[in-house]
Write a protein that holds these residues in place. Structure first.
Motif: not given
Length: 256
Positions: A40-50
């Motif tokens: 969950s943390a990884y998916q959210i961070l990648k989305t915020l990075e994009n």
């Protein structure tokens, strides 16, 4: 009462809040301190990075991204325009007795009302603060488009859905382009029952002290309170007040 909260958005907001306090944090630190599942943390961070809302350096450390700074600056400028223009908008509402709107164009070529002052005689319910405008029909929308550069205007004309709100609505790109030429030439725009039956509106441009276009200011009313022959009178009210306001406005554009 039903809770409409979205858990993933709440988690994303918590990560941003965490990075506001803990500058340059690793994935492990964020995931552990917030007690999120790794996936969950990884998916959210990648989305915020994009979305450019967070950035990550060569050492794998996350920090707040430039997009948040851009939004913050836009929010601050929007508040400044509302604060400076507010007294003038209220004077217009007081003199006309009708609802007055202050609207801007976003980077996505969407018109947004950022201030609405109810009239002492009547308050329009069609437009509210933060709600997108009907760009192909409203007086405010036409003004916002008419004073854009050819490039911005062309991009906006391609994006508009041209929804027919009434039988008078402009429903083609060519029709709206011709209307915008007329609006620019005459210096004001009309909404003659184009957004909603039995309602009229007039809008004029608001310029900064150097002549830079900033926003549109409009007055709306039902037919019984704004007859066709009265529309030029309301245009004059707007223009008279805004001519006094413009010298006090900086040329900074409101980019949202």
């Amino acid at each position: 009462m039903r809770d409409y909260s979205v858990s993933s958005i709440i988690k994303a907001a918590a990560i941003l809040e965490y990075l506001k306090v803990h500058k340059s944090s690793t994935f492990s630190q964020i995931q552990s301190d917030l007690s999120y599942a790794k996936s969950s943390a990884y998916q959210i961070l990648k989305t915020l990075e994009n979305l450019k809302m967070v950035s990550v350096n060569q050492y794998g450390e996350y920090s707040l991204g430039y997009k948040l700074f851009e939004w913050g600056c836009a929010f601050g400028r929007g508040i400044d325009l509302r604060n400076v223009a507010g007294p003038c908008i209220r004077e217009i509402a007081e003199e006309s007795g009708l609802t007055v709107h202050l609207s801007i164009l976003t980077k996505d070529c969407e018109g947004i009302c950022i201030e609405k002052i109810p009239g002492k005689v009547f308050t329009m319910q069609l437009t509210n603060v933060g709600v997108p405008l009907k760009m192909n029909t409203s007086a405010s929308g036409k003004v916002l488009l008419a004073w854009q550069t050819p490039e911005v205007q062309a991009r906006a004309l391609e994006k508009i859905p041209y929804t027919p709100f009434t039988e008078r609505s402009i429903v083609t790109k060519e029709g709206l382009a011709a209307e915008l030429l007329q609006v620019r030439r005459q210096g004001y725009a009309y909404d003659e029952q184009e957004s909603e039956q039995n309602c009229r509106g007039v809008g004029v441009p608001l310029f900064a002290c150097d002549g830079t276009f900033l926003a549109s200011v409009s007055i709306g009313a039902p037919l019984m309170m704004m007859a066709p022959e009265e529309m030029p009178h309301y245009v004059k009210i707007l223009q008279t007040h805004l001519e006094k306001l413009s010298p006090r406005l900086a040329p900074n554009r409101i980019d949202l």
